[in-house]
Design a protein around this motif. Structure first.
Motif, PDB file in Angstrom:
ATOM      1  N   ASN A  82       0.811  -1.215   0.000  1.00  0.00           N
ATOM      2  CA  ASN A  82       0.000   0.000   0.000  1.00  0.00           C
ATOM      3  C   ASN A  82       0.847   1.268   0.000  1.00  0.00           C
ATOM      4  O   ASN A  82       0.478   2.248  -0.659  1.00  0.00           O
ATOM      5  CB  ASN A  82      -0.947   0.018   1.204  1.00  0.00           C
ATOM      6  N   GLU A  85       1.960   1.772  -3.522  1.00  0.00           N
ATOM      7  CA  GLU A  85       0.801   2.140  -4.349  1.00  0.00           C
ATOM      8  C   GLU A  85       0.421   3.599  -4.118  1.00  0.00           C
ATOM      9  O   GLU A  85       0.136   4.325  -5.073  1.00  0.00           O
ATOM     10  CB  GLU A  85      -0.391   1.235  -4.030  1.00  0.00           C
ATOM     11  N   ASN A  86       0.404   4.015  -2.869  1.00  0.00           N
ATOM     12  CA  ASN A  86       0.047   5.399  -2.568  1.00  0.00           C
ATOM     13  C   ASN A  86       1.092   6.378  -3.088  1.00  0.00           C
ATOM     14  O   ASN A  86       0.759   7.491  -3.479  1.00  0.00           O
ATOM     15  CB  ASN A  86      -0.164   5.583  -1.068  1.00  0.00           C
ATOM     16  N   ARG A  89       0.423   6.935  -6.843  1.00  0.00           N
ATOM     17  CA  ARG A  89      -0.952   7.265  -7.227  1.00  0.00           C
ATOM     18  C   ARG A  89      -1.021   8.540  -8.077  1.00  0.00           C
ATOM     19  O   ARG A  89      -1.695   8.590  -9.096  1.00  0.00           O
ATOM     20  CB  ARG A  89      -1.839   7.402  -5.997  1.00  0.00           C
ATOM     21  N   GLN A  90      -0.338   9.601  -7.660  1.00  0.00           N
ATOM     22  CA  GLN A  90      -0.374  10.852  -8.417  1.00  0.00           C
ATOM     23  C   GLN A  90       0.171  10.648  -9.827  1.00  0.00           C
ATOM     24  O   GLN A  90      -0.352  11.204 -10.793  1.00  0.00           O
ATOM     25  CB  GLN A  90       0.423  11.932  -7.704  1.00  0.00           C
ATOM     26  N   VAL A  93      -2.510   8.758 -11.895  1.00  0.00           N
ATOM     27  CA  VAL A  93      -3.615   9.647 -12.250  1.00  0.00           C
ATOM     28  C   VAL A  93      -3.150  10.642 -13.308  1.00  0.00           C
ATOM     29  O   VAL A  93      -3.898  10.975 -14.238  1.00  0.00           O
ATOM     30  CB  VAL A  93      -4.150  10.367 -10.998  1.00  0.00           C
TER      31      VAL A  93
END
Length: 119
Positions: A82, A85-86, A89-90, A93
């Motif tokens: 996690n 993944e975090n 993320r930006q 996106v």
């Protein structure tokens, strides 16, 4: 899901422990839970249509099994990705923005730069 919940509950309980102590917990407890999950995987895989969603999920889990069980070997390794993944993320996106690049070369340059920064 309940078995995976047990793995994460054990991790939550041992979050502040030293890695050596967490590794012992994983070797004694988490390895047994993983063995039950593996038995269920082996038992159910032949009876599921491979092209179904469940079949694809089980095939994927079977292929990733060695990676899944690696956390038992070392108490410092997280059982979840996690944080990684975090962290990206930006970037993920932002990929949609590349659709609006003026040129293909510009989009490739942006992709290369983001890849370098994230690496």
């Amino acid at each position: 899901m309940a078995l995976i919940g047990k793995l994460f509950a054990a991790e939550a309980r041992s979050a502040k422990w030293k890695p050596e102590r967490r590794q012992r917990l994983r070797a004694r407890y988490s390895a047994r839970v993983l063995a039950i999950i593996e038995r269920m995987l082996i038992e159910h895989l032949p009876g599921v249509v491979p092209s179904s969603l469940l079949g694809k999920a089980l095939q994927y889990m079977g292929g990733q099994w060695p990676k899944l069980t690696r956390s038992v070997e070392n108490g410092s390794w997280p059982i979840s990705n996690n944080l990684c993944e975090n962290a990206i993320r930006q970037f993920v996106v932002g990929r949609k923005g590349w659709l609006f690049a003026d040129t293909i070369a510009g989009a490739q340059a942006s992709a290369n730069l983001y890849s370098l920064v994230e690496t």
